[in-house]
Design a protein around this motif. Structure first.
Motif, PDB file in Angstrom:
ATOM      1  N   ASN A  84      34.212  72.119  42.333  1.00 28.53           N
ATOM      2  CA  ASN A  84      35.628  73.379  41.768  1.00 28.53           C
ATOM      3  C   ASN A  84      35.306  73.152  40.119  1.00 28.53           C
ATOM      4  O   ASN A  84      35.760  73.159  39.450  1.00 28.53           O
ATOM      5  N   CYS A  85      34.553  72.171  39.586  1.00 29.04           N
ATOM      6  CA  CYS A  85      33.565  72.091  38.361  1.00 29.04           C
ATOM      7  C   CYS A  85      33.237  73.090  37.812  1.00 29.04           C
ATOM      8  O   CYS A  85      32.203  73.724  37.883  1.00 29.04           O
ATOM      9  N   CYS A  95      33.008  66.178  36.668  1.00 32.64           N
ATOM     10  CA  CYS A  95      33.681  66.906  36.167  1.00 32.64           C
ATOM     11  C   CYS A  95      34.570  66.860  35.014  1.00 32.64           C
ATOM     12  O   CYS A  95      35.124  65.425  34.800  1.00 32.64           O
ATOM     13  N   CYS A  98      37.441  72.527  35.484  1.00 33.13           N
ATOM     14  CA  CYS A  98      37.135  73.213  36.207  1.00 33.13           C
ATOM     15  C   CYS A  98      37.317  74.283  35.961  1.00 33.13           C
ATOM     16  O   CYS A  98      37.794  75.294  34.895  1.00 33.13           O
ATOM     17  N   SER A 102      41.620  74.847  40.534  1.00 34.72           N
ATOM     18  CA  SER A 102      41.605  73.420  40.204  1.00 34.72           C
ATOM     19  C   SER A 102      41.848  73.038  38.943  1.00 34.72           C
ATOM     20  O   SER A 102      42.208  73.930  38.199  1.00 34.72           O
ATOM     21  N   TYR A 103      42.560  71.867  39.350  1.00 41.47           N
ATOM     22  CA  TYR A 103      42.466  70.652  37.879  1.00 41.47           C
ATOM     23  C   TYR A 103      41.777  68.999  38.092  1.00 41.47           C
ATOM     24  O   TYR A 103      42.125  68.947  39.073  1.00 41.47           O
ATOM     25  N   LEU A 104      42.108  69.384  36.863  1.00 47.25           N
ATOM     26  CA  LEU A 104      40.897  67.863  36.736  1.00 47.25           C
ATOM     27  C   LEU A 104      41.637  66.559  36.732  1.00 47.25           C
ATOM     28  O   LEU A 104      42.715  66.390  35.969  1.00 47.25           O
ATOM     29  N   CYS A 109      37.380  68.106  39.769  1.00 49.33           N
ATOM     30  CA  CYS A 109      38.557  68.886  39.865  1.00 49.33           C
ATOM     31  C   CYS A 109      39.465  68.916  41.690  1.00 49.33           C
ATOM     32  O   CYS A 109      38.906  69.301  42.670  1.00 49.33           O
ATOM     33  N   LYS A 122      44.845  72.364  32.630  1.00 49.49           N
ATOM     34  CA  LYS A 122      43.819  72.620  34.121  1.00 49.49           C
ATOM     35  C   LYS A 122      43.698  71.812  33.945  1.00 49.49           C
ATOM     36  O   LYS A 122      43.273  70.848  34.204  1.00 49.49           O
TER      37      LYS A 122
END
Length: 141
Positions: A84-85, A95, A98, A102-104, A109, A122
């Motif tokens: 997901n990175c 990561c 993202c 996806s959220y960091l 992520c 994000k």
């Protein structure tokens, strides 16, 4: 150019003249075993660790691999970041941004932010210490 070479041990090997940017190749002029680099002219080529890029040398852009890959110094490879990175740093599982949906959160992520965080561009941001949950940095829920 390909030529059959008679070796001292009475065996034959097929020597292939490699196509640029291969520095060494095996069996095919484009099947690189190492990549050409010229520090004086500042061009650097590295392998990308993906099936479709296998044995292909690609140029680094501003000394970096393309997004989604991390330069693995000393190995001539651009390693793929975690799934997901969008980008990663230091190691492929750390990561820094993202991909879509996806959220960091703490270098990873994830699909949804934990309850003690809120979404901001994000990234999952920790709620203020006075909140157990929040909508933003100023409003507890």
């Amino acid at each position: 150019m390909t030529e059959l070479v008679d070796r001292a041990d009475n065996t034959f090997t097929l020597e292939v003249e490699c196509n640029f940017p291969c520095n060494g190749c095996e069996g095919d002029a484009d099947a690189c075993t190492s990549c050409a680099n010229d520090e004086d002219n500042a061009f650097f080529y590295y392998f990308y660790e993906t099936e479709e890029e296998l044995n292909k040398c690609r140029e680094l852009v501003d000394g970096k691999c393309t997004s989604g890959y991390l330069l693995s110094s000393g190995t001539e490879t651009c390693a793929k970041c975690s799934d997901n990175c969008y980008e990663c740093a230091d190691e492929v599982s750390h990561c820094t941004s993202c991909k879509e949906a996806s959220y960091l959160y703490e270098g990873v992520c994830i699909g949804e932010c934990p309850g003690d965080t809120f979404k901001e561009e994000k990234v999952c941001v920790k709620c203020p210490t006075s909140c157990t949950a929040c909508e933003n940095s100023e409003k507890c829920t």
